[in-house]
Design a protein around this motif. Structure first.
Motif, PDB file in Angstrom:
ATOM      1  N   CYS A 503       0.773  -1.257  -0.069  1.00 30.28           N
ATOM      2  CA  CYS A 503       0.072   0.078   0.109  1.00 30.28           C
ATOM      3  C   CYS A 503       0.640   1.107   0.044  1.00 30.28           C
ATOM      4  CB  CYS A 503      -1.118  -0.069   0.988  1.00 30.28           C
ATOM      5  SG  CYS A 503      -0.270   0.619   2.867  1.00 30.28           S
ATOM      6  N   THR A 505       0.981   3.637   1.685  1.00 31.33           N
ATOM      7  CA  THR A 505       1.243   4.287   3.224  1.00 31.33           C
ATOM      8  C   THR A 505       0.333   5.389   3.597  1.00 31.33           C
ATOM      9  OG1 THR A 505       2.973   5.550   3.109  1.00 31.33           O
ATOM     10  CG2 THR A 505       3.426   3.362   3.481  1.00 31.33           C
ATOM     11  N   CYS A 506      -0.193   5.732   4.654  1.00 34.19           N
ATOM     12  CA  CYS A 506      -0.900   6.750   5.149  1.00 34.19           C
ATOM     13  C   CYS A 506      -0.673   6.965   6.605  1.00 34.19           C
ATOM     14  CB  CYS A 506      -2.249   6.806   4.631  1.00 34.19           C
ATOM     15  SG  CYS A 506      -3.369   5.671   5.607  1.00 34.19           S
ATOM     16  N   ARG A 508      -2.322   5.943   8.808  1.00 29.31           N
ATOM     17  CA  ARG A 508      -2.685   4.617   9.562  1.00 29.31           C
ATOM     18  C   ARG A 508      -1.775   3.602   9.558  1.00 29.31           C
ATOM     19  NH1 ARG A 508      -7.200   6.072   6.367  1.00 29.31           N
ATOM     20  NH2 ARG A 508      -8.996   6.297   7.489  1.00 29.31           N
ATOM     21  N   THR A 509      -0.566   3.924   8.835  1.00 26.66           N
ATOM     22  CA  THR A 509       0.756   2.844   8.722  1.00 26.66           C
ATOM     23  C   THR A 509       1.350   3.052  10.039  1.00 26.66           C
ATOM     24  OG1 THR A 509       0.745   3.633   6.379  1.00 26.66           O
ATOM     25  CG2 THR A 509       2.438   1.783   7.186  1.00 26.66           C
ATOM     26  N   MET A 535       0.869  -4.735   3.718  1.00 26.93           N
ATOM     27  CA  MET A 535      -0.165  -3.842   3.592  1.00 26.93           C
ATOM     28  C   MET A 535      -0.143  -3.212   5.145  1.00 26.93           C
ATOM     29  SD  MET A 535      -1.702  -4.112   0.865  1.00 26.93           S
ATOM     30  CE  MET A 535      -3.143  -3.366   1.070  1.00 26.93           C
ATOM     31  N   GLY A 536      -0.292  -1.874   5.179  1.00 27.74           N
ATOM     32  CA  GLY A 536      -0.098  -1.139   6.409  1.00 27.74           C
ATOM     33  C   GLY A 536      -1.281  -1.195   7.357  1.00 27.74           C
ATOM     34  N   CYS A 537      -2.439  -1.705   6.989  1.00 23.27           N
ATOM     35  CA  CYS A 537      -3.636  -1.889   8.008  1.00 23.27           C
ATOM     36  C   CYS A 537      -4.575  -2.655   7.447  1.00 23.27           C
ATOM     37  CB  CYS A 537      -4.012  -0.321   8.533  1.00 23.27           C
ATOM     38  SG  CYS A 537      -5.165   0.469   7.343  1.00 23.27           S
ATOM     39  N   VAL A 539      -7.544  -1.616   6.559  1.00 22.48           N
ATOM     40  CA  VAL A 539      -8.546  -0.917   5.316  1.00 22.48           C
ATOM     41  C   VAL A 539      -8.672  -1.612   4.457  1.00 22.48           C
ATOM     42  CG1 VAL A 539      -8.654   1.247   4.259  1.00 22.48           C
ATOM     43  CG2 VAL A 539      -8.257   1.151   6.684  1.00 22.48           C
ATOM     44  N   ASN A 540      -7.783  -1.998   3.489  1.00 19.93           N
ATOM     45  CA  ASN A 540      -7.922  -2.772   2.311  1.00 19.93           C
ATOM     46  C   ASN A 540      -6.965  -4.157   2.663  1.00 19.93           C
ATOM     47  OD1 ASN A 540      -9.184  -0.974   1.065  1.00 19.93           O
ATOM     48  ND2 ASN A 540      -7.209   0.321   0.304  1.00 19.93           N
TER      49      ASN A 540
HETATM   50  S1  SF4 Z   1      -3.965   0.087   3.475  1.00 14.10           S
HETATM   51 FE1  SF4 Z   1      -4.221   1.197   5.336  1.00 14.10          FE
HETATM   52  S2  SF4 Z   1      -2.202   2.144   5.966  1.00 14.10           S
HETATM   53 FE2  SF4 Z   1      -1.887   1.443   3.690  1.00 14.10          FE
HETATM   54  S3  SF4 Z   1      -2.586   3.290   2.728  1.00 14.10           S
HETATM   55 FE3  SF4 Z   1      -4.482   2.029   3.105  1.00 14.10          FE
HETATM   56  S4  SF4 Z   1      -5.350   2.969   4.749  1.00 14.10           S
HETATM   57 FE4  SF4 Z   1      -3.321   3.489   4.581  1.00 14.10          FE
END
Ligand code: SF4
Length: 598
Positions: A503, A505-506, A508-509, A535-537, A539-540
């Motif tokens: 991902c 990143t945002c 939430r990472t 994956m960071g979190c 969400v997806n």
């Molecule tokens: S998967 Fe989570 S951490 Fe990665 S960009 Fe999407 S929302 Fe942000």
């Protein structure tokens, strides 16, 4: 090509859709609560040329600093639109809509969570969830109307609602239905300042979803602007290929009002790539169509019947004129036969199959009329110049195993290929078509993006079956071949390496995703054919990881879970522990050792 006539909506002072330019955007990856860092990064993204910047709002502390972020960014003379990214907590969208110019919401999040075991929805259960979703949306739509805000319905393949999946599975169709359910709820509540997106990490799923969405909108008399992108594209060359493949292909079909290239790199680095992808289309997209021109959704056949047989049962063929390049066949010159071989760069006489050393002849069109020409019983390469040789192809009828290497000076490669294919069809010929691309650009990235733009739609429809690049700016011959293999991999035509999803990143990472993604690549370089997600979190993450062999998913500050397929097999590992466990896991999976280049 004509642009899909999306209606114009206002996103702050930069309207979207209509005849407006393709808008470029990116997203911050700072902790939104860190106002200074978020503002600084937002400014860097705008300075790089973005029209919009998206900022994630994962919790109420982040929501509480939005007024301050808006003010500071405006005070720095960037009075450009900010978009709040909301998942899971619809109540935060209400706050964000008061301060930012637009809000992105995820259709997966606007109903209560179904019980874990629910896998079926009766008609009445389904309808009551839709009613619940419509009710839950009312406050947001009211606030957005009041403040003049736009909303993006951001549907993600990786986070579709269980309700929709129960009927349609994880499919492009499910993405479209999910988006339409929201659009219809919006319209029934009198809200139309809406943009939509339907993203997946797989460019082909992404393309299919957008095409189907545009088709459905046309049938239903809707024309909402489209935000286009391939999510979790990864980083480096692979990330650029995947993004360009998804975005360029859609732009070639007139689809895309704003684009985001999602790379696991600094967000401001996404903008120059996005600009290069959008540039070839900007003039056409901003010009008013000629009178009588009507947009028609292109018909794309991803699996055409009767593909020609390709040597060694390959799915596509990669050629090079450099002995040490990464390719299937090397083209060789015979300097005795051609005294001017060094001057005439295309006077090749032989093609050597690298893996077996077998040699096949390469002819020019002139050789066809020579009665003493002896053709190979299996495969014959023929170099043709589209601009001069087309009328001479009549004589090809009795040549076995034809592989046409096709070169043209014509700017529109697609038109040239269509003409050639029509001509061959009339002659009842079905040869392997290899496109020779001479790419004179300033950087390797430019070469890569142009090559993808010129050939993606042709490859996806199997109208061409191979590529050869010549790009002086690429110093190492192996790199040109690597790019071609990367493109074939992204199109799904030929899998020769691992596929990495990560991902962008945002806020939430909560671990060093970029570093761990690089390490994952390093420790898996010796094998191929695996799909690995970082994956960071949540969400997806779980959704996009669904068909990955292995996955690493963020689980809190400095902690990750390790997945094998859909199953979390180790929880709350440090990054080092996760890498170690992944390496051991792969080592224990003998089936993972798929030979390279097949
Ligand atoms: S998967 Fe989570 S951490 Fe990665 S960009 Fe999407 S929302 Fe942000």
């Amino acid at each position: 090509m004509i642009r899909f006539p999306a209606r114009e909506i206002y996103v702050g002072n930069k309207p979207l859709g209509g005849r407006n330019p393709i808008r470029l955007q990116s997203m911050t990856n700072t902790d939104t609560r860190d106002v200074e860092a978020t503002v600084a990064q937002t400014i860097r993204i705008f300075e790089a040329g973005a029209d919009y910047v998206r900022i994630s709002v994962p919790n109420s502390e982040s929501a509480s600093v939005l007024p301050s972020i808006r003010k500071k960014v405006s005070n720095a003379r960037f009075d450009y639109p900010l978009i709040a990214d909301i998942h899971f907590k619809p109540e935060l969208a209400l706050i964000a809509a008061r301060y930012f110019e637009a809000v992105r919401i995820n259709p997966g999040n606007y109903t209560g969570m179904p019980s874990k075991n629910q896998i079926e929805w009766s008609e009445s259960q389904y309808q009551s969830e839709l009613d619940e979703m419509r009710n839950n949306l009312k406050p947001l739509l009211k606030t957005c109307k009041e403040y003049g805000r736009a909303i993006r319905i951001g549907t993600n393949f990786g986070s579709l609602s269980k309700r929709v999946i129960s009927r349609l599975g994880n499919t492009p169709e499910a993405m479209v239905v999910s988006t339409l359910e929201f659009l219809q709820a919006f319209e029934s509540l009198g809200f139309t300042d809406t943009a939509i997106s339907l993203k997946a990490s797989n460019p082909i799923i992404t393309i299919k979803a957008y095409l189907l969405m545009v088709e459905r909108m046309q049938q239903m008399g809707m024309a909402y602007p489209l935000h286009v992108g391939v999510t979790e594209a990864g980083e480096g060359e692979d990330g650029r290929i995947k993004s360009a493949l998804g975005i360029s292909t859609l732009l070639q079909m007139g689809i895309g009002d704003t684009i985001r290239v999602s790379l696991s790199e600094a967000p401001e680095e996404e903008i120059p790539v996005a600009r290069k992808i959008a540039e070839p289309f900007q003039n056409l997209f901003t010009n008013t169509p000629r009178e009588g021109e009507v947009y028609r959704i292109p018909i794309i056949n991803f699996n055409p019947p009767n593909p020609p047989p390709i040597p060694y049962n390959l799915k596509a063929v990669v050629l090079s004129d450099q002995e040490d390049a990464s390719c299937d066949f090397v083209l060789l010159k015979n300097t005795k036969e051609f005294g001017n071989a060094e001057k005439d760069e295309n006077c090749f006489t032989q093609a050597k199959h690298k893996a077996t050393g077998e040699i096949f002849p390469v002819f020019s069109v002139q050789a066809l009329s020579n009665p003493s020409t002896i053709f190979d019983a299996q495969w014959n390469f023929l170099w043709i110049d589209f601009d001069n040789d087309l009328p001479k192809l009549e004589t090809l009828k009795n040549v076995p195993g034809l592989i046409l290497i096709f070169e043209t000076k014509c700017n529109n490669l697609t038109n040239a290929i269509e003409q050639l294919r029509e001509h061959l069809f009339r002659l009842e010929l079905n040869p392997v078509l290899v496109v020779y691309q001479r790419l004179i650009h300033r950087s390797e990235e430019d070469v890569l993006l142009t090559a993808v733009e010129k050939t993606s739609l042709l490859l996806l429809q199997r109208k061409i079956h191979g590529l050869i690049f010549r790009a002086p700016v690429i110093a190492t011959p192996s790199l040109a071949g690597k790019m071609v293999f990367g493109l074939l991999q992204a199109t799904g035509i030929r899998i020769t390496r691992n596929e990495y999803i990560s991902c962008p990143t945002c806020s939430r990472t909560s671990f060093d995703l970029v570093a761990i993604s690089k390490k994952v690549k390093e420790i898996t370089q010796h094998i191929s054919g695996l799909k690995i997600a970082v994956m960071g979190c949540v969400v997806n993450g779980p959704g996009e990881m669904a068909d990955a062999d292995f996955g690493i998913l963020g689980a809190g500050p400095g902690k990750v879970h390790l997945y094998k397929g859909l199953t979390p097999i180790k929880r709350n590992l440090t990054e080092l522990q996760a890498l170690d466990a992944l390496a051991k896991l792969i080592e224990s999976q003998e089936s993972a050792h798929i030979p390279k280049n097949e």
